[in-house]
Scaffold this motif. Sequence first.
Motif, PDB file in Angstrom:
ATOM      1  N   ILE A  51       0.840  -1.190   0.000  1.00 20.27           N
ATOM      2  CA  ILE A  51       0.000   0.000   0.000  1.00 20.27           C
ATOM      3  C   ILE A  51       0.880   1.247   0.000  1.00 20.27           C
ATOM      4  N   GLY A  71     -10.272   5.024   0.841  1.00 18.69           N
ATOM      5  CA  GLY A  71     -10.017   3.593   0.733  1.00 18.69           C
ATOM      6  C   GLY A  71     -11.249   2.794   0.378  1.00 18.69           C
ATOM      7  N   ALA A 100     -11.901  -1.085   1.019  1.00 18.02           N
ATOM      8  CA  ALA A 100     -11.406  -2.345   1.565  1.00 18.02           C
ATOM      9  C   ALA A 100     -12.346  -3.475   1.181  1.00 18.02           C
ATOM     10  N   TYR A 148      -7.660  -0.164   7.318  1.00 18.39           N
ATOM     11  CA  TYR A 148      -7.813   0.901   6.326  1.00 18.39           C
ATOM     12  C   TYR A 148      -8.285   2.197   6.989  1.00 18.39           C
ATOM     13  N   VAL A 168      -4.770   3.914   6.602  1.00 19.31           N
ATOM     14  CA  VAL A 168      -4.699   4.233   5.171  1.00 19.31           C
ATOM     15  C   VAL A 168      -5.354   5.566   4.841  1.00 19.31           C
ATOM     16  N   LEU A 203     -13.960   5.744   4.010  1.00 24.40           N
ATOM     17  CA  LEU A 203     -13.691   4.359   3.643  1.00 24.40           C
ATOM     18  C   LEU A 203     -14.984   3.683   3.228  1.00 24.40           C
TER      19      LEU A 203
END
Length: 246
Positions: A123, A175, A177, A199, A203, A211
């Motif tokens: 990532i 993100g 996921a 995430y 992230v 997300l």
Amino acid sequence: MNRRNFLGAALAAPVVFRTTAARATVPVDVELVLAVDVSRSVDPEEQEMQFSGYEAAFRDPRLIEGIMGGPLGAIACTMFTWSDWHIQNLVVPWTQLDGPASANRFADAIAAAPRRTWLYTSISGAMDYAAKQFGQGFEGIRKVIDISGDGVNNSGRPVAEARAEALAQGIVLNGLAVLDRTPTPLSLAAALPPLDTYYREEVIGGPGAFLVVAEGFEAFETAVRRKIIREIAAAPAPGALVERFA
């Protein structure tokens, strides 16, 4: 040649002006980088679900309406696949999207993109590569990296370092996921954090970051369509930090 003669020659020399204009940047509402996981954990069927999901999203009239509804009525988008820390492959170059025709051409390019599978999940490598893609002919009011994947970072430098550098450049990290339903060995599962938690905490970042969680690759198409529509909204309404699709 003495100093006086040298200066005289220099003053007499013709002045050369650069006539090539600097490359103009096109203003757009959003510069959007799509980063798609093609590591070993994504099997060929799942990879096809990802690509077809992105393709369908850019053919969706609601997404096209969202693109045209911004202050400038256009976005710029590019797409690459990623795996190991040093493996990122551009599959669709920067393209201006401003209506049905350009959005469908972008979808056609996704459909025609090669399908490849590599090994690890970096990532951080995806973030580093994506951050370098901005400023290539477009200037967005917002700069967004859209990272989709089904695993935690296991290659390259720490995600925290790459994330901090991207955020320092004013980039928003969103993100997607994918909670893969393929059974994971118990010993490995016990050592890894839940992917949606990972995430959310490690992230995503930046103003308005969010997300989207797909409960399996079967939910990917619905999840990615919703995600991109939200990302390109002219005035993103406050939304849930995490949205889930089953």
